[in-house]
Design a protein around this motif. Structure first.
Motif, PDB file in Angstrom:
ATOM      1  N   LYS A 174       0.838  -1.201   0.000  1.00 56.30           N
ATOM      2  CA  LYS A 174       0.000   0.000   0.000  1.00 56.30           C
ATOM      3  C   LYS A 174       0.875   1.255   0.000  1.00 56.30           C
ATOM      4  N   THR A 175       1.945   1.208   0.788  1.00 54.35           N
ATOM      5  CA  THR A 175       2.859   2.349   0.845  1.00 54.35           C
ATOM      6  C   THR A 175       3.548   2.568  -0.498  1.00 54.35           C
ATOM      7  N   ALA A 176       3.953   1.469  -1.149  1.00 53.29           N
ATOM      8  CA  ALA A 176       4.600   1.588  -2.460  1.00 53.29           C
ATOM      9  C   ALA A 176       3.643   2.181  -3.487  1.00 53.29           C
ATOM     10  N   LEU A 177       2.370   1.769  -3.438  1.00 55.99           N
ATOM     11  CA  LEU A 177       1.376   2.330  -4.356  1.00 55.99           C
ATOM     12  C   LEU A 177       1.195   3.819  -4.105  1.00 55.99           C
ATOM     13  N   LEU A 178       1.128   4.214  -2.833  1.00 56.00           N
ATOM     14  CA  LEU A 178       0.985   5.632  -2.503  1.00 56.00           C
ATOM     15  C   LEU A 178       2.200   6.427  -2.967  1.00 56.00           C
ATOM     16  N   LEU A 179       3.392   5.884  -2.765  1.00 51.99           N
ATOM     17  CA  LEU A 179       4.606   6.580  -3.210  1.00 51.99           C
ATOM     18  C   LEU A 179       4.611   6.741  -4.722  1.00 51.99           C
ATOM     19  N   LEU A 180       4.116   5.737  -5.432  1.00 52.24           N
ATOM     20  CA  LEU A 180       4.022   5.835  -6.891  1.00 52.24           C
ATOM     21  C   LEU A 180       3.093   6.981  -7.290  1.00 52.24           C
ATOM     22  N   VAL A 181       1.951   7.084  -6.610  1.00 52.51           N
ATOM     23  CA  VAL A 181       0.997   8.157  -6.892  1.00 52.51           C
ATOM     24  C   VAL A 181       1.609   9.517  -6.545  1.00 52.51           C
ATOM     25  N   LEU A 182       2.302   9.586  -5.415  1.00 54.08           N
ATOM     26  CA  LEU A 182       2.933  10.841  -5.011  1.00 54.08           C
ATOM     27  C   LEU A 182       4.021  11.254  -5.995  1.00 54.08           C
ATOM     28  N   LEU A 183       4.765  10.272  -6.522  1.00 52.55           N
ATOM     29  CA  LEU A 183       5.783  10.583  -7.519  1.00 52.55           C
ATOM     30  C   LEU A 183       5.156  11.202  -8.759  1.00 52.55           C
ATOM     31  N   GLY A 184       4.064  10.605  -9.238  1.00 50.50           N
ATOM     32  CA  GLY A 184       3.364  11.182 -10.388  1.00 50.50           C
ATOM     33  C   GLY A 184       2.839  12.570 -10.090  1.00 50.50           C
ATOM     34  N   THR A 185       2.320  12.762  -8.873  1.00 49.79           N
ATOM     35  CA  THR A 185       1.807  14.077  -8.484  1.00 49.79           C
ATOM     36  C   THR A 185       2.921  15.121  -8.461  1.00 49.79           C
ATOM     37  N   CYS A 186       4.076  14.746  -7.920  1.00 49.61           N
ATOM     38  CA  CYS A 186       5.201  15.685  -7.849  1.00 49.61           C
ATOM     39  C   CYS A 186       5.704  16.052  -9.245  1.00 49.61           C
ATOM     40  N   GLY A 454      10.964  17.122 -20.574  1.00 51.48           N
ATOM     41  CA  GLY A 454      10.780  15.758 -21.064  1.00 51.48           C
ATOM     42  C   GLY A 454      10.882  14.731 -19.959  1.00 51.48           C
ATOM     43  N   THR A 455      11.816  14.933 -19.026  1.00 51.13           N
ATOM     44  CA  THR A 455      11.962  13.999 -17.908  1.00 51.13           C
ATOM     45  C   THR A 455      10.699  13.953 -17.060  1.00 51.13           C
ATOM     46  N   ALA A 456      10.136  15.114 -16.751  1.00 56.30           N
ATOM     47  CA  ALA A 456       8.923  15.170 -15.936  1.00 56.30           C
ATOM     48  C   ALA A 456       7.753  14.483 -16.628  1.00 56.30           C
ATOM     49  N   VAL A 457       7.592  14.735 -17.917  1.00 55.00           N
ATOM     50  CA  VAL A 457       6.457  14.194 -18.654  1.00 55.00           C
ATOM     51  C   VAL A 457       6.516  12.674 -18.740  1.00 55.00           C
ATOM     52  N   VAL A 458       7.681  12.124 -19.067  1.00 55.43           N
ATOM     53  CA  VAL A 458       7.779  10.675 -19.266  1.00 55.43           C
ATOM     54  C   VAL A 458       7.583   9.932 -17.948  1.00 55.43           C
ATOM     55  N   VAL A 459       8.000  10.500 -16.815  1.00 54.34           N
ATOM     56  CA  VAL A 459       7.777   9.846 -15.521  1.00 54.34           C
ATOM     57  C   VAL A 459       6.292   9.803 -15.191  1.00 54.34           C
ATOM     58  N   VAL A 460       5.569  10.891 -15.450  1.00 56.22           N
ATOM     59  CA  VAL A 460       4.122  10.905 -15.208  1.00 56.22           C
ATOM     60  C   VAL A 460       3.433   9.859 -16.075  1.00 56.22           C
ATOM     61  N   MET A 461       3.866   9.723 -17.320  1.00 60.41           N
ATOM     62  CA  MET A 461       3.263   8.726 -18.209  1.00 60.41           C
ATOM     63  C   MET A 461       3.497   7.301 -17.705  1.00 60.41           C
ATOM     64  N   LEU A 462       4.697   7.041 -17.199  1.00 66.01           N
ATOM     65  CA  LEU A 462       4.988   5.714 -16.665  1.00 66.01           C
ATOM     66  C   LEU A 462       4.130   5.417 -15.438  1.00 66.01           C
ATOM     67  N   VAL A 463       3.960   6.410 -14.561  1.00 72.86           N
ATOM     68  CA  VAL A 463       3.106   6.232 -13.385  1.00 72.86           C
ATOM     69  C   VAL A 463       1.669   5.933 -13.805  1.00 72.86           C
ATOM     70  N   THR A 464       1.175   6.668 -14.803  1.00 78.30           N
ATOM     71  CA  THR A 464      -0.181   6.434 -15.295  1.00 78.30           C
ATOM     72  C   THR A 464      -0.323   5.034 -15.867  1.00 78.30           C
ATOM     73  N   THR A 465       0.694   4.551 -16.546  1.00 74.04           N
ATOM     74  CA  THR A 465       0.636   3.193 -17.107  1.00 74.04           C
ATOM     75  C   THR A 465       0.486   2.151 -16.005  1.00 74.04           C
ATOM     76  N   LEU A 489       2.779  -2.482 -24.644  1.00 69.30           N
ATOM     77  CA  LEU A 489       2.971  -1.452 -25.665  1.00 69.30           C
ATOM     78  C   LEU A 489       3.311  -0.103 -25.025  1.00 69.30           C
ATOM     79  N   SER A 490       2.616   0.227 -23.936  1.00 68.26           N
ATOM     80  CA  SER A 490       2.872   1.508 -23.264  1.00 68.26           C
ATOM     81  C   SER A 490       4.288   1.562 -22.717  1.00 68.26           C
ATOM     82  N   LEU A 491       4.719   0.494 -22.050  1.00 64.67           N
ATOM     83  CA  LEU A 491       6.066   0.478 -21.475  1.00 64.67           C
ATOM     84  C   LEU A 491       7.131   0.448 -22.562  1.00 64.67           C
ATOM     85  N   LEU A 492       6.824  -0.180 -23.703  1.00 61.85           N
ATOM     86  CA  LEU A 492       7.780  -0.223 -24.799  1.00 61.85           C
ATOM     87  C   LEU A 492       8.093   1.191 -25.306  1.00 61.85           C
TER      88      LEU A 492
END
Length: 799
Positions: A174-186, A454-465, A489-492
């Protein structure tokens, strides 16, 4: 949960426990519900859909539409060595736009909205409703009965059920999932800093292309880069300074500006294809992608960081989805945005086939001279609109993080009477402005800002995937093969772009990483402190047996008035209450424990907001009121929270009296489904003439119950008269106590790390969390508590 907590809950559930759920069944609500259902089912006329599609251009697609200003500039720094490289880059842009914005987001991800809300926290809220992954366990079974709360059951051996059990199995997951969401938010917050910087800087960059030919500029000692940065900084200061007005007043301008922009770049693209080189259209063949990488592998691989900028703004497309149906957004993208972007990039490529040295500022060089300055003005306006959309999305996602207990309490201003989602967060606004201007003036080089972007955008996309993978399993119940195809396909594509931007971390890509790290530290430390404070409240709450042992007077003098004791607990008597009565010799005649909590839903309807229970026997005059909010709901000054709370309390007392003798069960809840007239009757003294429809909810099932006035008189008998007289007496008592005065009792909790804690925990709790608590807004300000009615009770606990 220890046995004492379970015993307390069982003791509290016995006797008179009532829950009030005000569902007003009036005609206007029926009409509103019918319109909402039509909205959700997308039953729109063609004209209405086209209108929504037009309006969405100004809100959803501004950021994506301004990408042609800087893509080729960052793909080929310097000049083009080989014309075939231009075709290869164009082919990559075409297929990137097709795979990510079109197929992934417009076709798939937009359908994962939470009642129209988009973004990482909206996806997280959906997951919280379908699996118990929320770390703060403050939900009650009645929360799942909200009209905005959708939850489904799983077959025991299904893949979704196994995934759900795996997620719920350990706190670390649960904590890892929350951290993933927080990373995308940041990273979205990073977008809010970098999007205005690169969009405005690129738009006004046209000044240095034609600027030297303007005599007034030359007279002032023209220096291209300095003038561009100065103009960009002035525009950015003006943009952030106007945020407190909101977009409601000028929002009607956004859609025409962005539509004009798309038509201009599409038209210019067609003109350049016809004038310079129509052979660039062969880039629609993916063969040229293979040739592009085969020629010079590593250099072309790193150039993907520039090509990826063609899909920036895609995440904002999903985050800004709130006010438009998905179908309207899809129509706007397919009919206007997608073809115009393809024409714009193809036109620039055709121009570069014959003008290799003009790759820097290729967009402005490719504009026909007769319309150069009008296009520059429209480009600047479009960049401002794109920046506005990203800043608004940042405000919204900060508000969502705040509602989930993941951000310090900051001031949130509602800027529109018509649109709930239009908010302004002053503290965040000025932080964004300072960082945005610092990035613009500090780098001066558009390429470095692009690398960071570009770095910020691609990290948000990975979190969304990753979040979408869980959504497809737990919410949509997709076949595992479909999930694998989508995720693969998304991760590729996104993994490829991510590997490319890693090469440019030292060339500006470190900026969003530093920003994200700072915000992630703040958000996680705040959430950690919030969880620990809740756990302390949970494990140190007062035993109900101890309360009962005090007697009706609670062992103290009961002074006239009503005491509202604020607590984070939705059940049990909080520790602050025992702390209060231990140190003071008196307590109010009526005590109401008020719990304000946020649920993983976008909104809680007003008629379902308050839940009321009685604690202990009637002569104790102790109640609990739980006020529930969604992550989009706001505490506004004109809400009159206190009045609504007391209205709910009075209705509860009337319903409680009306249910006396209606059931032989001691464990039930009352859900009032009354009309507006009956609600007014319950609030007045003529309750014996009203006949609301009541529903008794036992522990196991919900069965309809007759209204007391429709029951046989032999069933009610004299007990009904006694209940009515008791009700009148208690209402008079409550009104007299309310007239005597209302005191808001808030806990001022100080959190400290234990002496044997590790040094990083001491730093996080004793310094970072303590500092955030000091600068954040007090609960008394959020709830609009009058200063003269406020009583703070201090307590210290160690974690």
């Amino acid at each position: 949960m220890d046995s004492r907590v379970e015993d307390d809950q069982e003791t509290e559930n016995k006797g008179s426990m009532w829950v009030l759920d005000q569902k007003l069944d009036q005609p206007m609500d029926e009409e509103a519900g019918r319109l909402r259902n039509m909205y959700r089912e997308k039953k729109f006329s063609v004209l209405l859909l086209l209108r929504f599609a037009f309006q969405s251009l100004g809100v959803v697609f501004g950021d994506l539409g301004t990408s042609p200003l800087y893509v080729f500039n960052n793909t080929f720094p310097g000049k083009v060595e080989d014309p075939e490289d231009v075709i290869g880059a164009l082919s990559l842009i075409i297929y990137s736009l097709t795979l990510i914005p079109l197929l992934k987001y417009v076709v798939v991800v937009c359908k994962a909205n939470d009642n129209g809300q988009g973004g990482t926290f909206a996806l997280y809220s959906l997951l919280c409703r379908h699996a118990k992954v929320k770390i703060i366990p403050n939900q009650h079974r009645t929360d799942e009965e909200l009209t905005t709360y959708s939850r489904s059951t799983f077959r025991e051996q299904s893949y979704a059920a196994k995934t759900k059990r795996w997620l719920e199995g350990h706190t670390s997951r649960k904590t890892a999932l929350l951290l993933l969401v927080l990373l995308g938010t940041c990273m979205v917050v990073g977008d809010g800093i970098l999007t205005p910087a690169i969009s405005v800087l690129s738009a006004v960059g046209g000044i240095k292309v034609k600027g030297p030919s303007m005599n007034p500029v030359v007279a002032f000692g023209y220096c291209g880069t300095d003038i561009v940065i100065l103009v960009a900084a002035i525009i950015l200061v003006g943009l952030f300074s106007m945020q407190h007005y909101g977009t409601d007043r000028v929002g009607w301008l956004f859609a025409p500006i962005v539509l004009l922009w798309f038509l201009l770049i599409g038209g210019i693209g067609m003109y350049n294809i016809w004038k310079y080189d129509s052979s660039v259209l062969k880039a629609f063949s993916p063969v040229y992608i293979y040739r592009y990488f085969k020629k010079n592998g590593k250099n072309k691989w790193t150039s993907l960081g520039g090509i990826m900028l063609s899909i920036t703004g895609t995440e904002a497309l999903f985050a800004d989805l709130a006010h438009f149906p998905v179908l309207a957004v899809q129509i706007a993208f397919i009919a206007v945005v997608f073809p115009c972007l393809l024409l714009a990039y193809s036109g620039q490529a055709a121009y570069l086939m014959q003008n290799h040295e003009h790759v820097v500022d290729a967009f402005y060089y490719s504009i026909p001279g007769t319309i150069y300055w009008p296009v520059l003005l429209v480009a600047t306006a479009a960049a401002i609109v794109a920046s506005q959309a990203t800043i608004s999305a940042t405000f919204s996602i900060i508000k969502q993080a705040l509602a989930h207990g993941c951000f310090p309490r900051v001031k949130v201003v509602h800027t529109s009477k018509n649109f709930l989602g239009q908010i302004y967060v002053p503290d965040i606004n000025w932080i964004l402005m300072i960082l945005c201007i610092a990035v613009t003036a500090g780098f001066k080089n558009q390429n470095q800002i692009a690398n960071a972007y570009g770095t910020a955008v691609v990290v948000v996309m990975l979190v969304t995937t990753f979040l979408m993978t869980l959504i497809m399993i737990l919410v949509w119940r997709c076949h595992w093969l479909i999930v694998v195809i989508f995720t693969g396909l998304s991760l590729l594509v996104e993994g490829t772009y991510f590997s490319a931007v890693l090469f440019k971390v030292d060339q500006g890509g470190w900026v969003p990483l530093v920003i994200a790290a700072a915000f992630l530290l703040i958000m996680y430390v705040w959430h950690y402190g919030t969880v620990k404070r809740y756990e302390f409240e949970m494990h140190s709450k007062v035993s109900m047996a101890w309360i009962l042992g005090l007697g009706p007077s609670l062992g103290l003098v009961r002074v006239p008035g009503i005491g509202l004791v604020y607590t984070e607990l939705a059940s049990g008597v909080p520790h602050i209450f025992s702390h209060f009565i231990t140190n003071l010799p008196a307590i109010h005649s009526v005590v109401v424990f008020v719990c304000v909590k946020y649920l993983p839903v976008y909104t809680v309807p007003e008629e379902e907001r308050f839940l009321v229970k009685r604690i202990g026997p009637k002569n104790f005059h102790m109640f609990r009121c739980v006020a529930r909010y969604g992550y989009r709901d706001l505490h506004k000054k004109d809400d009159d929270f206190e009045k609504k709370l007391f209205d709910s309390l009075f209705i509860f007392v009337r319903l409680e009296a009306m249910m006396e003798g209606c059931s032989d069960s001691d464990e039930y809840s009352v859900y009032g489904q009354q009309t507006e007239q009956s609600r007014e009757g319950l609030l007045n003294n003529d309750c014996n003439t009203t006949s609301p429809n009541l529903t008794i909810s036992s522990v196991d099932s919900i069965v309809p119950s007759k209204s007391p006035v429709h029951m046989n008189s032999s069933t009610v008998g004299s007990s009904g008269q006694v209940s009515y007289q008791t009700e009148v007496d208690e209402l008079e008592f409550l009104n007299s106590c309310r007239d005597a005065g209302v005191v808001h009792i808030l806990g001022n909790t100080v959190v400290r790390a234990r002496r044997d804690s590790r040094f990083y925990k001491k730093i996080a709790v004793d310094y970072i969390y303590a500092f955030l608590r000091k600068i954040c807004r007090e609960n008394s300000v959020i709830f609009n508590v009058p200063h003269e009615s406020l009583l703070n009770v201090g307590q210290i606990f160690f974690v």
